[in-house]
Design an enzyme around this catalytic site. Structure first.
Site, mmCIF file in Angstrom:
data_model
loop_
_atom_site.group_PDB
_atom_site.id
_atom_site.type_symbol
_atom_site.label_atom_id
_atom_site.label_comp_id
_atom_site.label_asym_id
_atom_site.label_seq_id
_atom_site.Cartn_x
_atom_site.Cartn_y
_atom_site.Cartn_z
ATOM 1 N N CYS A 97 7.983 -7.045 -0.875
ATOM 2 C CA CYS A 97 7.851 -5.673 -0.367
ATOM 3 C C CYS A 97 9.263 -5.111 -0.178
ATOM 4 O O CYS A 97 10.202 -5.607 -0.797
ATOM 5 C CB CYS A 97 7.002 -5.617 0.899
ATOM 6 N N ARG B 166 4.598 -6.313 4.877
ATOM 7 C CA ARG B 166 3.591 -6.612 3.864
ATOM 8 C C ARG B 166 3.768 -7.983 3.218
ATOM 9 O O ARG B 166 2.801 -8.745 3.094
ATOM 10 C CB ARG B 166 3.600 -5.526 2.780
ATOM 11 N N ASP C 166 3.241 1.153 3.127
ATOM 12 C CA ASP C 166 4.101 0.511 4.116
ATOM 13 C C ASP C 166 3.575 0.821 5.515
ATOM 14 O O ASP C 166 3.539 1.983 5.923
ATOM 15 C CB ASP C 166 5.530 1.023 3.962
#
Length: 165
Positions: free
Chosen positions: A9, A15, A132
């Protein structure tokens, strides 16, 4: 044979560590934990050395995971890793683009896949991105978790097929 996966990520604090931990548990449950190595990284150095975001850990705990997540330290994906990875999972389209640019060779580019491309819902386009959660609240982290969970079994099956070939 050991199969190596890196989840990527932006900063490696939300994540990608969440997906790393979920996938590690899923591979263990599938009896493949001793044959699959999973780690994570970011495309930027913004968070390098930092632990996972507290909200990431809280989301894992809310969903019944009881692992020790305190040892995570954010790091940046190194293009040399393509030499010994079998699968590189991108959280969103920006990561996918950066990773394919870093890959250099067609063989390395073929290792890069979107996490949600393994979701059995057959998602396409923008729906493949895991947003996000950093800018959101607990519900954003729960959404990230749900999107990772939806793809996890597909990732396990993909790897299982490669391990038996």
């Amino acid at each position: 044979m050991t199969y190596r996966i890196t989840v990527v990520c932006t900063g490696n604090i939300c994540r990608s560590p969440m997906a790393e931990w979920v996938l590690r548990e899923r591979f263990d449950a599938a009896g493949l934990g001793d044959r699959v190595v999973i780690d994570s990284a970011g495309t930027t150095a913004w968070e390098e050395g930092n632990p996972a975001d507290d909200r990431t850990i809280a989301a894992m705990q809310r969903h019944g995971h009881i692992g020790d997540y305190s040892g995570h330290q954010a790091r940046v994906f190194d293009k040399r890793w393509f030499d010994d990875r079998d699968l590189v999972l991108a959280a969103d389209h920006g990561h996918h683009t950066v990773l394919r640019r870093l890959a250099g060779t067609d063989e390395a580019k073929d290792l890069v896949r979107m996490i949600r491309s393994f979701d059995p819902a057959g998602l396409k386009g923008d729906a493949l991105a895991i947003d996000d959660p950093w800018y959101g609240d607990d519900s954003s982290f729960d959404q990230t978790y749900a999107e990772i969970i939806a793809a996890a079994d597909g990732i396990v099956e993909h790897v299982r097929r490669h391990l038996v070939e």
